[in-house]
Design an enzyme around this catalytic site. Sequence first.
Site, mmCIF file in Angstrom:
data_model
loop_
_atom_site.group_PDB
_atom_site.id
_atom_site.type_symbol
_atom_site.label_atom_id
_atom_site.label_comp_id
_atom_site.label_asym_id
_atom_site.label_seq_id
_atom_site.Cartn_x
_atom_site.Cartn_y
_atom_site.Cartn_z
ATOM 1 N N TRP A 342 0.826 -1.204 0.000
ATOM 2 C CA TRP A 342 0.000 0.000 0.000
ATOM 3 C C TRP A 342 0.866 1.262 0.000
ATOM 4 O O TRP A 342 0.391 2.337 0.315
ATOM 5 C CB TRP A 342 -0.918 0.009 1.224
ATOM 6 C CG TRP A 342 -2.043 -0.956 1.156
ATOM 7 C CD1 TRP A 342 -3.335 -0.681 0.790
ATOM 8 C CD2 TRP A 342 -2.021 -2.350 1.456
ATOM 9 N NE1 TRP A 342 -4.109 -1.819 0.835
ATOM 10 C CE2 TRP A 342 -3.323 -2.871 1.251
ATOM 11 C CE3 TRP A 342 -1.030 -3.231 1.883
ATOM 12 C CZ2 TRP A 342 -3.658 -4.206 1.459
ATOM 13 C CZ3 TRP A 342 -1.356 -4.562 2.077
ATOM 14 C CH2 TRP A 342 -2.655 -5.036 1.872
ATOM 15 N N CYS A 377 -6.703 -4.980 -1.713
ATOM 16 C CA CYS A 377 -7.865 -5.775 -1.312
ATOM 17 C C CYS A 377 -8.614 -6.397 -2.482
ATOM 18 O O CYS A 377 -9.028 -7.553 -2.407
ATOM 19 C CB CYS A 377 -8.808 -4.947 -0.443
ATOM 20 S SG CYS A 377 -9.662 -3.589 -1.273
ATOM 21 N N HIS A 436 -13.664 -1.450 0.699
ATOM 22 C CA HIS A 436 -12.895 -2.654 0.985
ATOM 23 C C HIS A 436 -13.602 -3.815 0.310
ATOM 24 O O HIS A 436 -14.831 -3.893 0.309
ATOM 25 C CB HIS A 436 -12.777 -2.891 2.491
ATOM 26 C CG HIS A 436 -11.977 -4.113 2.838
ATOM 27 N ND1 HIS A 436 -10.753 -4.392 2.261
ATOM 28 C CD2 HIS A 436 -12.223 -5.155 3.686
ATOM 29 C CE1 HIS A 436 -10.288 -5.525 2.740
ATOM 30 N NE2 HIS A 436 -11.151 -6.015 3.600
ATOM 31 N N ASP A 459 -12.107 -13.115 4.073
ATOM 32 C CA ASP A 459 -11.329 -11.937 3.688
ATOM 33 C C ASP A 459 -9.849 -12.279 3.716
ATOM 34 O O ASP A 459 -9.283 -12.545 4.769
ATOM 35 C CB ASP A 459 -11.637 -10.786 4.653
ATOM 36 C CG ASP A 459 -11.065 -9.456 4.174
ATOM 37 O OD1 ASP A 459 -10.274 -9.456 3.217
ATOM 38 O OD2 ASP A 459 -11.415 -8.411 4.778
ATOM 39 N N ASN A 499 -20.829 -1.937 10.349
ATOM 40 C CA ASN A 499 -21.967 -1.453 11.133
ATOM 41 C C ASN A 499 -21.565 -0.752 12.422
ATOM 42 O O ASN A 499 -22.346 -0.660 13.352
ATOM 43 C CB ASN A 499 -22.890 -2.617 11.495
ATOM 44 C CG ASN A 499 -24.339 -2.175 11.585
ATOM 45 O OD1 ASN A 499 -24.656 -0.996 11.412
ATOM 46 N ND2 ASN A 499 -25.219 -3.109 11.878
ATOM 47 N N ASP A 501 -20.203 2.752 14.527
ATOM 48 C CA ASP A 501 -20.455 4.179 14.447
ATOM 49 C C ASP A 501 -19.130 4.930 14.436
ATOM 50 O O ASP A 501 -18.120 4.462 14.986
ATOM 51 C CB ASP A 501 -21.291 4.656 15.637
ATOM 52 C CG ASP A 501 -22.722 4.132 15.572
ATOM 53 O OD1 ASP A 501 -23.141 3.725 14.463
ATOM 54 O OD2 ASP A 501 -23.392 4.103 16.607
ATOM 55 N N GLU A 548 -30.863 1.110 8.368
ATOM 56 C CA GLU A 548 -30.134 2.088 9.158
ATOM 57 C C GLU A 548 -31.077 2.905 10.017
ATOM 58 O O GLU A 548 -32.071 3.447 9.547
ATOM 59 C CB GLU A 548 -29.337 3.019 8.233
ATOM 60 C CG GLU A 548 -28.192 3.760 8.896
ATOM 61 C CD GLU A 548 -27.014 2.840 9.218
ATOM 62 O OE1 GLU A 548 -26.723 2.695 10.415
ATOM 63 O OE2 GLU A 548 -26.425 2.283 8.290
ATOM 64 N N GLU A 553 -31.394 -2.322 14.111
ATOM 65 C CA GLU A 553 -30.032 -1.937 13.776
ATOM 66 C C GLU A 553 -29.328 -1.339 14.981
ATOM 67 O O GLU A 553 -28.174 -1.649 15.285
ATOM 68 C CB GLU A 553 -30.053 -0.945 12.610
ATOM 69 C CG GLU A 553 -28.676 -0.586 12.059
ATOM 70 C CD GLU A 553 -28.125 0.686 12.701
ATOM 71 O OE1 GLU A 553 -26.911 0.928 12.583
ATOM 72 O OE2 GLU A 553 -28.913 1.417 13.338
ATOM 73 N N TYR A 621 -6.889 4.816 -0.468
ATOM 74 C CA TYR A 621 -8.251 4.300 -0.356
ATOM 75 C C TYR A 621 -8.478 3.622 0.994
ATOM 76 O O TYR A 621 -9.614 3.403 1.406
ATOM 77 C CB TYR A 621 -8.555 3.333 -1.502
ATOM 78 C CG TYR A 621 -8.114 1.906 -1.287
ATOM 79 C CD1 TYR A 621 -8.994 0.942 -0.796
ATOM 80 C CD2 TYR A 621 -6.821 1.498 -1.583
ATOM 81 C CE1 TYR A 621 -8.597 -0.373 -0.598
ATOM 82 C CE2 TYR A 621 -6.414 0.194 -1.397
ATOM 83 C CZ TYR A 621 -7.301 -0.741 -0.900
ATOM 84 O OH TYR A 621 -6.907 -2.031 -0.707
#
Length: 817
Positions: A342, A377, A436, A459, A499, A501, A548, A553, A621
């Site tokens: 990167w 990625c 990602h 991943d 998900n 904050d 959302e 949620e 990114y």
Amino acid sequence: MMDGPRSDVGRWGGNPLQPPTTPSPEPEPEPDGRSRRGGGRSFWARCCGCCSCRNAADDDWGPEPSDSRGRGSSSGTRRPGSRGSDSRRPVSRGSGVNAAGDGTIREGMLVVNGVDLLSSRSDQNRREHHTDEYEYDELIVRRGQPFHMLLLLSRTYESSDRITLELLIGNNPEVGKGTHVIIPVGKGGSGGWKAQVVKASGQNLNLRVHTSPNAIIGKFQFTVRTQSDAGEFQLPFDPRNEIYILFNPWCPEDIVYVDHEDWRQEYVLNESGRIYYGTESQIGERTWNYGQFDHGVLDACLYILDRRGMPYGGRGDPVNVSRVISAMVNSLDDNGVLIGNWSGDYSRGTNPSAWVGSVEILLSYLRTGYSVPYGQCWVFAGVTTTVLRCLGLATRTVTNFNSAHDTDTSLTMDIYFDENMKPLEHLNHDSVWNFHVWNDCWTKRPDLPSGFDGWQVVDATPQETSSGIFCCGPCSVESIKNGLVYMKYDTPFIFAEVNSDKVYWQRQDDGSFKIVYVEEKAIGTLIVTKAISSNMREDITYLYKHPEGSDAERKAVETAAAHGSKPNVYANRGSAEDVAMQVEAQDAVMGQDLMVSVMLINHSSSRRTVKLHLYLSVTFYTGVSGTIFKETKKEVELAPGASDRVTMPVAYKEYRPHLVDQGAMLLNVSGHVKESGQVLAKQHTFRLRTPDLSLTLLGAAVVGQECEVQIVFKNPLPVTLTNVVFRLEGSGLQRPKILNVGDIGGNETVTLRQSFVPVRPGPRQLIASLDSPQLSQVHGVIQVDVAPAPGDGGFFSDAGGDSHLGETIPMASRGGA
């Protein structure tokens, strides 16, 4: 997940942008092919409790590499010249041995003179097992589904004769581990294995063989034993009789079963796809050649398992297999397939943006045993899709926009500012990636409670360690959606990616930090994949998240946060919010000037005074930003119910010296409402668009006949592009090809033509890319409908099979702006 090293510039937060250093290609692996990281403990000892109990006598590990680069695996190499010809190959024959092993053939013995596995691509076996596209001569079948074979005997088969088929895999095959399979013909086998006589005609015996839906996947040796009154006979092993067994999404008894044919066509059989990048408001897309059926790719996939030292007895479990692949597609710990980089300096390898598919990468790894430089990625995800589809797992490539990287297991993204709301980059270890890319694969989860079957996140991008190694998943999407972060594998990290904050902390006069703003809709704002049977984009956010702002949620987020390192982060939250802020950036092309703006809206019935600060920097990114190169401060008066816009023009000459990969920029906006004390905070990422390559097919495409494509490119920059390299690749059309075209002047248009010979009929994708030190992320694609060779609807040609690397290509024509 445990905290791993974060030293790569451009990859991890908390590191200033410095002159790039090029990661070195991976050092040679240890002579025995296993990493010494982790105090000498194997992957399985660190990753899987049951496998850590392996004793010295348990020797069903994969074939060890025969030299320091890891070559020599029995399932990682193929005999020279083995190609996927559609012509029927000769029936294998060989000298048999009797039970005494002295080679004496007695009169009356039932001798197997030859075996025809009906392995041609046009034969019934390959067509019924959906393996007819693999460019291989050998028999390739999917487990849990019957196939046919023909035995050529020395005499007529009699009812008193006994025939046994045997399949073996690994260095020390054992019946109890499923690595030595014994199938008596005409009798019920064990675990779903059995064989029946379909037809006996003279000296020919047609058999129907059933494989277990739980069978180990891999390349098996095959032999036949016979027993008669005259003695016993065994057919010698013959490499032409090796049988590949794969996972089977068409078999209801296989735990990878997919109950939708259109899903299987897309997620197992489609050889190309779309990968999405950019930002949520400026989504880019590129075509990726997965190439899972190309010659050599299946061997490369099995070699990956061998190289990891995965026990053969565990290779029937898609959960274990996918977890190993997530570890092995990156090079950390284990000298895996791809080296991540990167830094922005790719001079010792390939710019990740320049790859157009997985084939060149996997074949290079198979051929040399060395990790391939470089990946990011989307490259890790593209290669993972190839490997898992090739092995038979329904898999798709998924992009998450505004993807969080939580480094302290708080399950929140924490951003720190000074007293004037200027970002404190040295404290911002958490980062929000513009996008990602990872993978979903489909399987049941017998290792979890009911309700967590279906899509599983895998991943391969090395971010944080899991059980001491750089891997991630498989993790049930359902557990992510509901914040069940205690479910394996790696649910807390993935949950935070989609998900969590974004929490803004401001430094106070006494040096402490206080939460001034919580942005609840900033992470995982859009999750997409390629739609089934089209090149459209499909929004799958609903699979990962409840709507959302909904009660479900909020409950998922706060339930997950309660298991994090800052369980009380939602206590004592902020003040009234009656001034709204919207941030916009002009859609601009690389090389052009641009404009950013902030809209302020006063929703109150009183006048509001806002002190606004705008800070602009370039960003990788991955969310790691460079130094601020432009800023604006302004005080705005807002009447009740009024709005106002603050703009900041940015010239090309201002941002050009600072540009990094992806042409992305980060606008940090902060403000303070004088009357109410409200704090405004927003981070907005946008990117500069790059041009596309224009591809035109010149003439009809027919299997075995030369065809030509024209590629046109216009340089959007007023500067010369140096050392320009084109890549060209397409499964069934063109093996990976590198074209060195030299320099392209500022605003110059160039045209080049390339010939290729299609080897497989049907709709195909020919994909091209351009890369230079001054400009990357330039791609193009064209659909090529290939007609069968005249007189042979199923013809396969080997004419275009060789790759061409480093070829210097003169331009057909050049033109100015």
